[in-house]
Design a protein around this motif. Structure first.
Motif, PDB file in Angstrom:
ATOM      1  N   PHE A 182      35.573  53.147  -0.817  1.00 36.09           N
ATOM      2  CA  PHE A 182      35.488  53.605   0.564  1.00 36.09           C
ATOM      3  C   PHE A 182      36.440  52.768   1.414  1.00 36.09           C
ATOM      4  N   ALA A 183      37.385  53.435   2.070  1.00 34.92           N
ATOM      5  CA  ALA A 183      38.337  52.743   2.933  1.00 34.92           C
ATOM      6  C   ALA A 183      37.683  52.419   4.277  1.00 34.92           C
ATOM      7  N   ILE A 184      38.057  51.298   4.839  1.00 35.76           N
ATOM      8  CA  ILE A 184      37.607  50.893   6.167  1.00 35.76           C
ATOM      9  C   ILE A 184      38.830  50.726   7.055  1.00 35.76           C
ATOM     10  N   SER A 185      38.912  51.540   8.081  1.00 32.38           N
ATOM     11  CA  SER A 185      39.943  51.412   9.103  1.00 32.38           C
ATOM     12  C   SER A 185      39.260  51.675  10.432  1.00 32.38           C
ATOM     13  N   GLY A 186      38.839  50.605  11.074  1.00 36.06           N
ATOM     14  CA  GLY A 186      38.047  50.791  12.282  1.00 36.06           C
ATOM     15  C   GLY A 186      37.851  49.504  13.040  1.00 36.06           C
ATOM     16  N   HIS A 187      36.595  49.255  13.397  1.00 36.77           N
ATOM     17  CA  HIS A 187      36.273  48.130  14.261  1.00 36.77           C
ATOM     18  C   HIS A 187      34.964  47.480  13.845  1.00 36.77           C
ATOM     19  N   GLY A 188      34.687  46.323  14.442  1.00 34.79           N
ATOM     20  CA  GLY A 188      33.461  45.622  14.130  1.00 34.79           C
ATOM     21  C   GLY A 188      33.220  44.464  15.072  1.00 34.79           C
ATOM     22  N   TRP A 189      32.428  43.542  14.588  1.00 36.89           N
ATOM     23  CA  TRP A 189      31.955  42.405  15.402  1.00 36.89           C
ATOM     24  C   TRP A 189      31.692  41.241  14.474  1.00 36.89           C
ATOM     25  N   ARG A 190      31.892  40.026  14.966  1.00 39.14           N
ATOM     26  CA  ARG A 190      31.604  38.851  14.141  1.00 39.14           C
ATOM     27  C   ARG A 190      30.959  37.769  15.001  1.00 39.14           C
ATOM     28  N   ASP A 191      30.129  36.920  14.355  1.00 36.13           N
ATOM     29  CA  ASP A 191      29.603  35.762  15.065  1.00 36.13           C
ATOM     30  C   ASP A 191      29.517  34.567  14.130  1.00 36.13           C
ATOM     31  N   HIS A 192      29.324  33.407  14.734  1.00 33.69           N
ATOM     32  CA  HIS A 192      29.220  32.131  14.018  1.00 33.69           C
ATOM     33  C   HIS A 192      28.206  31.286  14.779  1.00 33.69           C
ATOM     34  N   SER A 193      27.163  30.819  14.066  1.00 31.38           N
ATOM     35  CA  SER A 193      26.078  30.055  14.697  1.00 31.38           C
ATOM     36  C   SER A 193      25.805  28.787  13.906  1.00 31.38           C
ATOM     37  N   TRP A 194      25.319  27.756  14.604  1.00 30.94           N
ATOM     38  CA  TRP A 194      24.930  26.528  13.915  1.00 30.94           C
ATOM     39  C   TRP A 194      23.804  25.840  14.690  1.00 30.94           C
ATOM     40  N   GLY A 195      22.928  25.202  13.937  1.00 29.14           N
ATOM     41  CA  GLY A 195      21.777  24.519  14.526  1.00 29.14           C
ATOM     42  C   GLY A 195      20.507  24.861  13.770  1.00 29.14           C
ATOM     43  N   PRO A 196      19.353  24.349  14.221  1.00 32.82           N
ATOM     44  CA  PRO A 196      18.094  24.657  13.532  1.00 32.82           C
ATOM     45  C   PRO A 196      17.725  26.120  13.684  1.00 32.82           C
ATOM     46  N   ARG A 197      17.140  26.706  12.609  1.00 38.57           N
ATOM     47  CA  ARG A 197      16.777  28.124  12.672  1.00 38.57           C
ATOM     48  C   ARG A 197      15.624  28.426  11.725  1.00 38.57           C
ATOM     49  N   TRP A 198      14.577  29.006  12.309  1.00 39.06           N
ATOM     50  CA  TRP A 198      13.600  29.779  11.551  1.00 39.06           C
ATOM     51  C   TRP A 198      13.638  31.183  12.128  1.00 39.06           C
ATOM     52  N   TRP A 199      13.692  32.205  11.293  1.00 38.87           N
ATOM     53  CA  TRP A 199      13.701  33.572  11.797  1.00 38.87           C
ATOM     54  C   TRP A 199      12.426  33.888  12.573  1.00 38.87           C
ATOM     55  N   THR A 200      11.321  33.299  12.145  1.00 42.96           N
ATOM     56  CA  THR A 200      10.046  33.592  12.792  1.00 42.96           C
ATOM     57  C   THR A 200       9.895  32.906  14.147  1.00 42.96           C
ATOM     58  N   ASN A 201      10.883  32.108  14.570  1.00 44.78           N
ATOM     59  CA  ASN A 201      10.835  31.543  15.921  1.00 44.78           C
ATOM     60  C   ASN A 201      11.106  32.603  16.984  1.00 44.78           C
ATOM     61  N   ILE A 202      11.726  33.700  16.602  1.00 50.53           N
ATOM     62  CA  ILE A 202      11.964  34.801  17.545  1.00 50.53           C
ATOM     63  C   ILE A 202      10.651  35.547  17.749  1.00 50.53           C
ATOM     64  N   VAL A 203      10.206  35.682  19.014  1.00 54.35           N
ATOM     65  CA  VAL A 203       9.030  36.502  19.310  1.00 54.35           C
ATOM     66  C   VAL A 203       9.413  37.968  19.137  1.00 54.35           C
ATOM     67  N   TRP A 204      10.397  38.431  19.909  1.00 50.47           N
ATOM     68  CA  TRP A 204      11.030  39.723  19.659  1.00 50.47           C
ATOM     69  C   TRP A 204      12.340  39.805  20.420  1.00 50.47           C
ATOM     70  N   TYR A 205      13.260  40.602  19.861  1.00 48.51           N
ATOM     71  CA  TYR A 205      14.490  40.891  20.598  1.00 48.51           C
ATOM     72  C   TYR A 205      15.034  42.245  20.206  1.00 48.51           C
ATOM     73  N   ARG A 206      15.960  42.733  21.068  1.00 47.59           N
ATOM     74  CA  ARG A 206      16.702  43.963  20.850  1.00 47.59           C
ATOM     75  C   ARG A 206      18.189  43.626  20.985  1.00 47.59           C
ATOM     76  N   LEU A 207      18.966  44.030  19.990  1.00 43.42           N
ATOM     77  CA  LEU A 207      20.396  43.715  19.995  1.00 43.42           C
ATOM     78  C   LEU A 207      21.183  44.966  19.620  1.00 43.42           C
TER      79      LEU A 207
END
Length: 337
Positions: A182-207
């Protein structure tokens, strides 16, 4: 977000010295979608170096509703590269180009509900060799960084990541699975994060993340704290510049599984721009994160929706991501907001 509240340097493209927290996590995430077909997906590698392992996630959305996935916890000895378990990110030019590579196995999911039972999925899903090669060139400024003062709020909260930056990209490359390419010719998004993280620390979010063939893009985010109060943030990308959001409303349509199926987003920026954006979730990957703490099982649902966005009649592709804690009775912290 005030740029003066954050520090960001080209060196932040590369791994940072690990903090003392046992849950220190430095991660790189990318998504990419073909402008014509919408085929694409996302990949993430998080170095949990103080635990001696990484978090590897590959999620590719294919024609006919199929999803190709891989999740692994490869061992790592240090935080000196983003390279584990067959997934690698190479900085070609800091803040300008990032290349993403995956070579390994994926599981083919024909019924997304199978993702709700990972143990069964890992034992029964068909497996195929897979390669992903994406070249990601940025089309926007950097957004975010590491806060310079203790009173500066971070995107997700300081118990989820201290430093975080993101950009929209132009994406080219391909996905190969078994005998399919499958060819990809389009667009996207990237991020880079660092620091302490537990996924369950998020109560809720919408992104909501999307980019469009005409060079526009969006990153729209709403997150709740422990008291239930929410904070709205994000940007619209217009004419190569980010316009900070001052307010938005997002009305979600839900399916029978309490997963997001569609949404309407109405946005206003600090520069006076407005946008009325429609979102259709094309394929949902219903994921979860589970961990034990103090004899209790903590569970979060992570709904990863491959989505088609329409803005002023222009179609673009991206992601709808809803995260929320799951209570012992099965209720979701943010549903049906």
């Amino acid at each position: 977000m005030n740029p003066a509240d954050f520090r960001l340097d080209p060196a932040d493209e590369y791994p940072h010295p690990a903090g003392p927290e046992p849950n220190f996590n430095e991660s790189v995430y990318v998504n990419a979608f073909d402008d014509g077909t919408g085929i694409g997906g996302w990949m993430r590698l998080g170095n949990r170096v103080n635990e001696g392992r990484a978090e590897l996630s590959v999620c590719l959305y294919l024609p006919d509703g199929r999803i190709a996935v891989q999740f692994a916890r490869p061992r790592i000895a240090g935080n000196d590269a983003f390279d584990a378990g067959g997934l690698r990110f190479d900085v070609v030019e800091p803040m300008r180009r990032l290349d993403a590579h995956y070579a390994g196995e994926v599981m083919i999911v024909t019924d997304p509900d199978d993702l709700r039972e990972p143990q069964r999925l890992f034992t029964s899903a068909p497996r195929f060799p897979c390669t992903v090669e994406w070249q990601l060139e940025t089309i926007s400024p950097q957004h975010g960084g590491e806060p310079v003062r203790d009173d500066v709020p971070t995107m997700y909260g300081r118990d989820f990541s201290l430093g975080h930056f993101n950009q929209h990209t132009r994406a080219t490359g391909h996905i190969t699975i078994g005998g399919e390419r499958f060819a990809i010719s389009g667009h996207g998004w990237r991020d880079h994060s660092w620091g302490p993280r537990w996924w369950t620390n998020i109560v809720w979010y919408r992104l909501f993340l999307a980019a469009f063939p005409d060079g526009r893009g969006l990153m729209i985010h709403r997150i709740a704290d422990e008291s239930g109060r929410t904070r709205r943030s994000g940007v619209l990308l217009v004419d190569g510049a980010y316009h900070e959001i001052t307010d938005f409303d997002a009305i979600t349509e839900w399916d029978a599984n309490r997963d997001p199926a569609a949404a309407r987003i109405v946005v206003r920026t600090e520069t006076g721009l407005t946008a009325d954006i429609r979102v259709e979730v094309l394929s949902m990957a219903p994921l979860r994160n589970r961990r034990e703490e103090g004899g209790r099982t903590l569970l979060s649902r992570i709904a990863e929706g491959h989505s088609r966005f329409t803005w002023d009649g222009v179609t673009g592709y991206g992601m709808t991501e809803y995260i929320e804690r799951v209570a012992e009775d099965g209720s979701l912290a943010g549903y049906p907001l």
